[in-house]
Design a protein around this motif. Structure first.
Motif, short mmCIF file in Angstrom:
data_model
loop_
_atom_site.label_atom_id
_atom_site.label_comp_id
_atom_site.label_asym_id
_atom_site.label_seq_id
_atom_site.Cartn_x
_atom_site.Cartn_y
_atom_site.Cartn_z
N VAL A 9 -4.11 14.48 -5.12
CA VAL A 9 -3.19 13.40 -4.75
C VAL A 9 -3.88 12.41 -3.83
CG1 VAL A 9 -1.05 12.85 -3.53
CG2 VAL A 9 -1.15 14.86 -5.02
N THR A 10 -4.62 12.93 -2.85
CA THR A 10 -5.33 12.06 -1.90
C THR A 10 -6.30 11.14 -2.63
OG1 THR A 10 -5.13 13.66 -0.10
CG2 THR A 10 -6.90 12.04 0.07
N ILE A 28 0.84 -1.20 0.00
CA ILE A 28 0.00 0.00 0.00
C ILE A 28 0.87 1.25 0.00
CG2 ILE A 28 -1.52 1.39 1.49
CD1 ILE A 28 -3.15 -1.09 2.01
N PHE A 29 1.97 1.24 0.74
CA PHE A 29 2.88 2.38 0.72
C PHE A 29 3.52 2.54 -0.66
CE2 PHE A 29 2.66 1.94 5.35
CZ PHE A 29 2.52 3.27 5.72
N GLU A 30 3.87 1.43 -1.29
CA GLU A 30 4.46 1.50 -2.63
C GLU A 30 3.45 2.04 -3.65
OE1 GLU A 30 5.93 -2.39 -3.45
OE2 GLU A 30 7.45 -2.32 -1.87
N GLN A 35 3.71 5.57 -5.85
CA GLN A 35 3.56 5.63 -7.30
C GLN A 35 2.43 6.57 -7.70
OE1 GLN A 35 5.64 4.10 -9.73
NE2 GLN A 35 4.51 5.68 -10.84
N ALA A 36 1.33 6.53 -6.97
CA ALA A 36 0.20 7.42 -7.25
C ALA A 36 0.62 8.87 -7.07
CB ALA A 36 -0.98 7.09 -6.35
N LEU A 37 1.41 9.14 -6.05
CA LEU A 37 1.93 10.49 -5.83
C LEU A 37 2.81 10.93 -6.99
CD1 LEU A 37 2.64 13.00 -4.14
CD2 LEU A 37 4.36 11.61 -2.95
N ALA A 38 3.71 10.06 -7.41
CA ALA A 38 4.60 10.40 -8.53
C ALA A 38 3.82 10.68 -9.80
CB ALA A 38 5.60 9.26 -8.75
N ASP A 39 2.76 9.94 -10.02
CA ASP A 39 1.94 10.12 -11.22
C ASP A 39 1.22 11.46 -11.24
OD1 ASP A 39 2.74 7.65 -12.13
OD2 ASP A 39 0.93 6.61 -11.45
N CYS A 40 1.12 12.12 -10.10
CA CYS A 40 0.44 13.41 -10.01
C CYS A 40 1.36 14.59 -10.38
CB CYS A 40 -0.13 13.63 -8.61
SG CYS A 40 -1.55 12.57 -8.21
N VAL A 41 2.64 14.32 -10.57
CA VAL A 41 3.57 15.38 -10.97
C VAL A 41 3.47 15.57 -12.48
CG1 VAL A 41 5.96 16.17 -10.93
CG2 VAL A 41 5.09 14.73 -9.07
N SER A 58 -6.19 10.19 -5.74
CA SER A 58 -5.44 9.23 -6.55
C SER A 58 -4.96 8.06 -5.71
CB SER A 58 -4.25 9.93 -7.22
OG SER A 58 -4.69 10.92 -8.12
N ILE A 59 -4.52 8.34 -4.50
CA ILE A 59 -4.05 7.29 -3.60
C ILE A 59 -5.21 6.40 -3.16
CG2 ILE A 59 -3.06 6.84 -1.32
CD1 ILE A 59 -1.29 9.32 -1.78
N VAL A 60 -6.34 7.01 -2.83
CA VAL A 60 -7.52 6.23 -2.43
C VAL A 60 -7.93 5.28 -3.55
CG1 VAL A 60 -9.97 6.36 -1.86
CG2 VAL A 60 -8.36 7.96 -0.80
N LYS A 61 -7.93 5.78 -4.79
CA LYS A 61 -8.30 4.94 -5.94
C LYS A 61 -7.29 3.81 -6.15
CE LYS A 61 -10.70 8.69 -8.35
NZ LYS A 61 -10.66 9.61 -9.54
N ALA A 62 -6.01 4.12 -5.96
CA ALA A 62 -4.98 3.08 -6.11
C ALA A 62 -5.17 1.98 -5.08
CB ALA A 62 -3.59 3.70 -5.98
N ILE A 63 -5.51 2.35 -3.86
CA ILE A 63 -5.77 1.34 -2.83
C ILE A 63 -7.03 0.56 -3.16
CG2 ILE A 63 -6.30 0.99 -0.38
CD1 ILE A 63 -4.60 3.49 0.21
N GLY A 64 -8.03 1.24 -3.73
CA GLY A 64 -9.26 0.56 -4.14
C GLY A 64 -9.00 -0.48 -5.21
N GLN A 65 -8.13 -0.16 -6.15
CA GLN A 65 -7.77 -1.15 -7.18
C GLN A 65 -7.02 -2.32 -6.55
OE1 GLN A 65 -5.59 1.22 -9.98
NE2 GLN A 65 -7.41 2.23 -10.80
N HIS A 66 -6.17 -2.01 -5.57
CA HIS A 66 -5.40 -3.05 -4.88
C HIS A 66 -6.32 -4.02 -4.14
CE1 HIS A 66 -2.31 -5.00 -2.52
NE2 HIS A 66 -2.76 -4.47 -1.38
N THR A 67 -7.38 -3.47 -3.55
CA THR A 67 -8.32 -4.30 -2.78
C THR A 67 -9.48 -4.82 -3.64
OG1 THR A 67 -9.55 -2.32 -2.09
CG2 THR A 67 -7.79 -3.10 -0.63
#
Length: 238
Positions: free
Chosen positions: A202-203, A170-172, A176-182, A205-214
């Motif tokens: 950014v927030t 989840i941290f990784e 990556q989601a943070l980097a993609d926002c630049v 994007s991270i929530v969505k990335a975790i949603g895809q992970h789960t």
């Protein structure tokens, strides 16, 4: 390791130091428990051609190891010196140097110095906010590498997606989601982190990335429902 390296190969790519120099397997007895697994392999250290005494000097470590990325979290102002930066530029086209300690007074180096010493080659971000730097007619925007960019998203993502464990992955994913926002424009100005006014983006994007992970199929709708807007309406109390 995700790119194919073994644990030992990955470990040999990273050198960590504390107030007494490099973390080495040869002096593992002096290390606190959390540092022991990060000690540099002795067989690889011996190949560097550096003595145990020199392993206490940061510039000597840089000369021996030739790192392409230098991260400062020491709270020791000025520890990343001109000679370190200029030497890094002899073997790396764009050294990445992060003086991450805060407040500003404890930063390991000033971004203006880093850019001037490297003649604009260094890629940098800081832990504290710094003004943009002008060098040879170009403005360098100094990104702020602060945990505020990921923790709101990780916390909200964990709640919405009902995570039972916030693991390394989840941290990784969050990084990556943070980097993609630049944006490319930000990168063109040397800025490696989004601006603080992008925090909500950014927030999300991270929530969505975790949603895809789960594998949460309802993440978009849930994120919209959970959104909080800091609106303060006027109340007429008569």
């Amino acid at each position: 390791m995700k790119q194919g390296l073994s644990s030992e190969q990955a470990k040999s790519k990273i050198v960590l130091t504390d107030s007494q120099g490099m973390l080495l397997e040869s002096n593992i007895d002096r290390l606190e428990p959390y540092k022991k697994k990060l000690a540099y392999p002795q067989k690889d250290f011996e190949k560097l051609g550096i003595s145990n005494e020199n392993a206490q000097d940061l510039f000597a470590v840089v000369k021996a190891f030739s790192p392409t990325i230098i991260v400062g979290t020491s709270g020791q102002p000025g520890v990343i010196t001109k000679e370190i930066v200029q030497y890094a530029c002899t073997y790396c086209e764009n050294p990445t140097i992060f003086p991450f300690s805060n407040p500003t007074s404890l930063s390991e180096a000033h971004p203006k110095d880093l850019i001037e010493w490297s003649k604009g080659k260094v890629l940098t971000a800081t832990g504290s906010p710094f003004d943009p730097v002008m060098f040879e007619g170009k403005q360098f925007t100094i990104g702020q590498g602060n945990n505020v960019f990921v923790f709101p998203g990780i916390g909200l993502g964990a709640m919405i997606n009902r995570c039972k464990l916030i693991d390394q992955e989840i941290f990784e994913l969050s990084a990556q989601a943070l980097a993609d926002c630049v944006s490319q424009d930000q990168l063109n100005h040397g800025c490696l982190f989004p601006s603080i006014d992008q925090l909500k983006t950014v927030t999300h994007s991270i929530v969505k990335a975790i949603g895809q992970h789960t594998k949460n199929p309802h993440i978009e709708a849930q994120l919209k429902a959970w959104n909080w807007y800091p609106e303060y309406p006027e109340i007429d109390i008569g």
